[in-house]
Design an enzyme around this catalytic site. Structure first.
Site, PDB file in Angstrom:
ATOM      1  CD  GLN A  63      -1.994  -6.355  -8.254  1.00  0.00           C
ATOM      2  OE1 GLN A  63      -1.843  -5.172  -8.537  1.00  0.00           O
ATOM      3  NE2 GLN A  63      -1.818  -7.311  -9.143  1.00  0.00           N
ATOM      4  CG  ASP A  64      -4.131  -1.010  -4.953  1.00  0.00           C
ATOM      5  OD1 ASP A  64      -4.553  -1.721  -5.889  1.00  0.00           O
ATOM      6  OD2 ASP A  64      -3.713   0.142  -5.118  1.00  0.00           O
ATOM      7  N   PRO A  65      -7.133  -1.934  -2.863  1.00  0.00           N
ATOM      8  CG  PRO A  65      -7.887  -1.038  -0.855  1.00  0.00           C
ATOM      9  CD  PRO A  65      -6.651  -1.225  -1.672  1.00  0.00           C
ATOM     10  CG  ASN A 133      -0.617  -0.228  -7.756  1.00  0.00           C
ATOM     11  OD1 ASN A 133      -1.131  -1.114  -7.090  1.00  0.00           O
ATOM     12  ND2 ASN A 133      -0.426  -0.338  -9.060  1.00  0.00           N
TER      13      ASN A 133
END
EC number: 3.2.2.27
Length: 224
Positions: A63-65, A133
């Site tokens: 998804q995101d880091p 997010n």
């Protein structure tokens, strides 16, 4: 000018001049100047730098880091050397152990996968420290969808590993019958027991590659 040092440069050069990307760039410039953002600016595109388009055999979508200090370095699920292994990656290692009898390593540095053709791609490539997010909806998804679409056009077979509802949304981009996708819940401790553990995605991936005459992945991450 973004330099990736391989065939992604040619494939993405027009994308980096699109209005949405120029807007994203301005946003990132301000974020990196005024906030703590991960990964390091020079690590944002590490997934593409380590795995050339021509070499992609497997895509593992994140998804995101990671948003904790010292963790993210531009590859989904991977952390830098010397950093504690995050819970989701611990579950990935556990599944690998149960599936292929891989030993559980003492680090979460997944570069050996990337160097074999496993593209470790997050759908959003940056994040504010401590705020999951926080960079969603700024334009990264347009770029990473485009990357997935380009891989979908490959002649050589590719396996997509889509874990969790965010990743599964990308199934609609995968229209090439030469490729395959394996889906499950996310390996996070919140959901792993509901279908990730026991999914055998790693042996299934190698089986698919071998059936198509492609060298399988050595999933064993060495201890450091």
């Amino acid at each position: 000018m973004i330099k990736l040092g391989n065939d992604w440069d040619e494939l993405l050069k027009n994308e980096f001049n699109q209005p949405y990307y120029l807007t994203l760039r301005q946003f990132l410039k301000k974020e990196y100047q005024t906030k703590k953002v991960f990964p390091d600016m020079y690590d944002i595109f590490n997934a593409l730098k380590h795995t050339a388009y021509k070499d992609v055999k497997v895509v593992i979508l994140g998804q995101d880091p990671y948003h904790g200090p010292g963790q993210a370095h531009g590859l989904s699920f991977s952390v830098q050397q010397g950093v504690q292994i995050p819970p989701s990656l611990q579950n990935i290692y556990l599944e690998l152990h149960n599936d292929l009898n891989c030993e559980i390593p003492n680090n979460g540095y997944l570069i050996p996968w990337a160097d074999q053709g496993v593209l470790l791609l997050n759908t959003v490539l940056t994040v504010r420290a401590g705020q999951a997010n926080s960079h969603r909806g700024q334009g990264w998804e347009i770029l990473t969808n485009h990357i997935i679409e380009i891989i979908n056009q490959k002649e050589e077979p590719v396996v997509f590993l889509l874990w969790g509802s965010n990743a599964k949304e990308k199934l609609q981009l995968l229209t090439n019958p030469k490729h395959t996708a394996f889906t499950s819940v996310h390996p996070s401790p919140l959901s792993a027991s509901r279908g990730f553990m026991g999914c055998k995605h790693f042996s299934k991936t190698n089986q698919f590659l071998e059936q198509n005459g492609v060298k399988p992945i050595d999933w064993q991450i060495p201890s450091i």
